[in-house]
Design a protein around this motif. Structure first.
Motif, PDB file in Angstrom:
ATOM      1  N   LYS A  27      -5.657 -28.882 -33.990  1.00 49.14           N
ATOM      2  CA  LYS A  27      -6.280 -27.577 -34.229  1.00 49.14           C
ATOM      3  C   LYS A  27      -6.820 -26.962 -32.938  1.00 49.14           C
ATOM      4  CE  LYS A  27      -8.697 -24.101 -34.911  1.00 49.14           C
ATOM      5  NZ  LYS A  27      -8.922 -23.765 -33.587  1.00 49.14           N
ATOM      6  N   GLN A  28      -7.384 -27.780 -32.085  1.00 53.71           N
ATOM      7  CA  GLN A  28      -8.030 -27.251 -30.887  1.00 53.71           C
ATOM      8  C   GLN A  28      -7.030 -26.754 -29.835  1.00 53.71           C
ATOM      9  OE1 GLN A  28     -11.892 -29.501 -29.970  1.00 53.71           O
ATOM     10  NE2 GLN A  28     -10.935 -30.823 -31.509  1.00 53.71           N
ATOM     11  N   THR A  29      -5.752 -26.840 -30.176  1.00 55.65           N
ATOM     12  CA  THR A  29      -4.696 -26.249 -29.345  1.00 55.65           C
ATOM     13  C   THR A  29      -4.146 -24.965 -29.963  1.00 55.65           C
ATOM     14  OG1 THR A  29      -2.820 -27.403 -30.404  1.00 55.65           O
ATOM     15  CG2 THR A  29      -4.016 -28.585 -28.679  1.00 55.65           C
ATOM     16  N   ILE A  30      -4.752 -24.498 -31.068  1.00 60.59           N
ATOM     17  CA  ILE A  30      -4.241 -23.346 -31.820  1.00 60.59           C
ATOM     18  C   ILE A  30      -5.285 -22.234 -31.826  1.00 60.59           C
ATOM     19  CG2 ILE A  30      -3.448 -22.546 -34.089  1.00 60.59           C
ATOM     20  CD1 ILE A  30      -2.627 -25.465 -34.664  1.00 60.59           C
ATOM     21  N   PRO A  31      -4.929 -21.002 -31.430  1.00 63.08           N
ATOM     22  CA  PRO A  31      -5.896 -19.900 -31.498  1.00 63.08           C
ATOM     23  C   PRO A  31      -6.280 -19.587 -32.948  1.00 63.08           C
ATOM     24  CG  PRO A  31      -3.991 -19.317 -30.130  1.00 63.08           C
ATOM     25  CD  PRO A  31      -3.638 -20.582 -30.864  1.00 63.08           C
ATOM     26  N   GLY A  32      -7.519 -19.148 -33.144  1.00 58.19           N
ATOM     27  CA  GLY A  32      -7.991 -18.809 -34.478  1.00 58.19           C
ATOM     28  C   GLY A  32      -8.760 -19.952 -35.104  1.00 58.19           C
ATOM     29  N   ASP A  33      -9.387 -19.675 -36.247  1.00 61.96           N
ATOM     30  CA  ASP A  33     -10.193 -20.673 -36.946  1.00 61.96           C
ATOM     31  C   ASP A  33      -9.360 -21.697 -37.703  1.00 61.96           C
ATOM     32  OD1 ASP A  33     -12.458 -18.940 -36.296  1.00 61.96           O
ATOM     33  OD2 ASP A  33     -13.482 -19.896 -37.980  1.00 61.96           O
ATOM     34  N   PHE A  34      -8.190 -21.310 -38.178  1.00 64.08           N
ATOM     35  CA  PHE A  34      -7.437 -22.137 -39.116  1.00 64.08           C
ATOM     36  C   PHE A  34      -6.578 -23.174 -38.397  1.00 64.08           C
ATOM     37  CE2 PHE A  34      -7.214 -18.447 -42.429  1.00 64.08           C
ATOM     38  CZ  PHE A  34      -8.566 -18.598 -42.673  1.00 64.08           C
ATOM     39  N   ASN A  35      -6.441 -24.347 -39.023  1.00 64.98           N
ATOM     40  CA  ASN A  35      -5.567 -25.400 -38.503  1.00 64.98           C
ATOM     41  C   ASN A  35      -4.204 -25.269 -39.163  1.00 64.98           C
ATOM     42  OD1 ASN A  35      -4.762 -27.580 -37.031  1.00 64.98           O
ATOM     43  ND2 ASN A  35      -5.623 -29.111 -38.415  1.00 64.98           N
ATOM     44  N   LEU A  36      -3.275 -24.663 -38.463  1.00 62.59           N
ATOM     45  CA  LEU A  36      -1.979 -24.308 -39.046  1.00 62.59           C
ATOM     46  C   LEU A  36      -0.931 -25.360 -38.724  1.00 62.59           C
ATOM     47  CD1 LEU A  36      -2.153 -20.498 -38.249  1.00 62.59           C
ATOM     48  CD2 LEU A  36      -2.908 -21.716 -40.305  1.00 62.59           C
ATOM     49  N   VAL A  37      -1.172 -26.579 -39.196  1.00 60.78           N
ATOM     50  CA  VAL A  37      -0.237 -27.674 -38.996  1.00 60.78           C
ATOM     51  C   VAL A  37       0.046 -28.335 -40.337  1.00 60.78           C
ATOM     52  CG1 VAL A  37      -0.962 -28.131 -36.626  1.00 60.78           C
ATOM     53  CG2 VAL A  37      -2.097 -29.320 -38.499  1.00 60.78           C
ATOM     54  N   SER A  38       1.175 -29.018 -40.411  1.00 58.95           N
ATOM     55  CA  SER A  38       1.548 -29.733 -41.625  1.00 58.95           C
ATOM     56  C   SER A  38       1.066 -31.176 -41.545  1.00 58.95           C
ATOM     57  CB  SER A  38       3.072 -29.720 -41.786  1.00 58.95           C
ATOM     58  OG  SER A  38       3.675 -30.495 -40.754  1.00 58.95           O
ATOM     59  N   ALA A  39       1.057 -31.843 -42.694  1.00 53.15           N
ATOM     60  CA  ALA A  39       0.691 -33.262 -42.713  1.00 53.15           C
ATOM     61  C   ALA A  39       1.657 -34.074 -41.862  1.00 53.15           C
ATOM     62  CB  ALA A  39       0.674 -33.774 -44.149  1.00 53.15           C
ATOM     63  N   GLY A  40       2.933 -33.686 -41.864  1.00 51.08           N
ATOM     64  CA  GLY A  40       3.923 -34.399 -41.071  1.00 51.08           C
ATOM     65  C   GLY A  40       3.640 -34.311 -39.581  1.00 51.08           C
ATOM     66  N   GLU A  41       3.227 -33.137 -39.119  1.00 48.53           N
ATOM     67  CA  GLU A  41       2.897 -32.982 -37.703  1.00 48.53           C
ATOM     68  C   GLU A  41       1.686 -33.825 -37.314  1.00 48.53           C
ATOM     69  OE1 GLU A  41       4.204 -28.544 -36.381  1.00 48.53           O
ATOM     70  OE2 GLU A  41       2.738 -28.656 -38.008  1.00 48.53           O
ATOM     71  N   VAL A  42       0.720 -33.888 -38.210  1.00 47.36           N
ATOM     72  CA  VAL A  42      -0.464 -34.707 -37.938  1.00 47.36           C
ATOM     73  C   VAL A  42      -0.080 -36.191 -37.880  1.00 47.36           C
ATOM     74  CG1 VAL A  42      -2.745 -35.401 -38.748  1.00 47.36           C
ATOM     75  CG2 VAL A  42      -1.999 -33.030 -39.001  1.00 47.36           C
TER      76      VAL A  42
END
Length: 342
Positions: free
Chosen positions: A313-328
């Motif tokens: 998340k801390q590599t993504i602009p904005g408040d939302f964490n726009l990643v999938s479970a697979g990416e995590v």
């Protein structure tokens, strides 16, 4: 699986890039807020995620609702009314210059919530989890009362409850925070926070912790988590560990104590992050931990998922964490080298 979060969503106005407020001639527009951010994470992971709040009936309120829907969050129980949506302004820091936040959230619609506007029995029917943060009761007595009503229903229905302590000095005093927050801890199963949150919100001061030194004494945080667990009877306590070298580079990990796999305290893998936007990083951790605790058999795996999710998340602009479970999962189980995927 149905999960529910309750709190305020705000209009976020950010200076472009790393510009200062006094330089900005335009602002980048998005929306965000602690519990809304968690709801988006959980929706991205495939859960049935509901966010409860109150928003004005006008177009800006509707834009906030639309923004949540865009990312799969269920908005069925959002109450419409009040005159305004809270706003926060963000100036993103770099190197030794810290980020800054200015709030304009007085008299926001959520502060006008009244008993009966939310049917918590209906909202929490069939839910597995309810999440809130310390920001929500800091918004005023009417919101505190509504939160307590929600927590009482959650307890009666057997819904697991998590709270991210999230102390905000710009919203209330230490004395008021402790008076309110300590009384709400009886409803909480999973407590999330850091050393400042524990001291300011609950009056439990960590021993031997110097955040500014850039080094973490793991034993001190382990003792803090265990003391929180003993004092309030939590099932689990998760402490986020941020090493703030500068506004651009942070170390990031977490420690958890629980009744299952982390009885003696377990510290996660550590990541060194080149920050893009740290706002919402703690919410991404909370969302990842909730998902992990609901879906994984080992609570250490749940913690590793949460830390990896927050790192991304801390590599993504904005408040939302726009990643999938697979990416995590890929980061949690891989090297995190950042090589191009082709």
């Amino acid at each position: 699986m149905k999960v529910v979060t309750f709190g305020e969503i705000m209009l976020r106005l950010s200076t472009p890039g790393f510009s200062r407020f006094v330089q900005a001639s335009t602002f980048e527009v998005t929306f965000g807020g602690g519990e809304a951010n968690v709801a988006v994470s959980l929706a991205n992971y495939g859960l049935e995620s509901y966010f409860v709040t109150k928003l004005p009936k006008h177009e800006i309120g509707q834009a906030a609702v639309n923004h949540l829907r865009r990312f799969g969050v269920r908005t069925d129980f959002i109450v419409r009314g009040g005159d305004r949506i809270g706003i926060y302004f963000l100036e993103t820091g770099a190197s030794q210059r810290p980020s800054k936040v200015i709030y304009d959230r007085a008299h926001a619609a959520i502060t006008t919530l009244r008993e009966g506007e939310v049917d918590w029995e209906q909202v929490l029917e069939g839910a597995r989890w309810f999440h809130w943060t310390g920001i929500t009761p800091a918004l005023g007595e009417s919101v505190q009362e509504e939160l307590r009503r929600a927590l009482e229903v959650a307890r009666r229905l057997g819904v697991k409850v998590s709270a991210d302590l999230n102390y905000r000095a710009k919203l209330w005093s230490v004395e008021e925070a402790q008076r309110v927050m300590r009384s709400l801890m009886e409803y909480v199963d999973v407590c999330i926070g850091n050393e400042e949150d524990a001291e300011k919100s609950l009056g439990i001061k960590p021993k031997g912790v110097d955040v500014e030194a850039g080094k973490l004494e793991e034993a001190a945080y382990r003792e803090l988590a265990q003391e929180l667990k003993r004092t309030f009877g939590f099932e689990a306590v998760a402490i986020t560990l941020r090493e703030s070298y500068s506004a651009s580079v942070n170390g990031w990990s977490a420690l958890m104590v629980d009744d299952r796999d982390c009885r003696e305290g377990y510290r996660s893998r550590r990541y060194e992050i080149q920050l893009v936007d740290r706002v919402g990083g703690g919410d991404a951790f909370a969302g990842g931990l909730i998902y992990g605790l609901l879906t994984k058999g080992d609570t250490r795996e749940a913690l590793e998922f949460a830390v990896a999710a927050s790192c991304l998340k801390q590599t993504i602009p904005g408040d939302f964490n726009l990643v999938s479970a697979g990416e995590v999962e890929k980061l949690a189980q891989g090297t995190g080298s950042g090589r191009v995927e082709r």
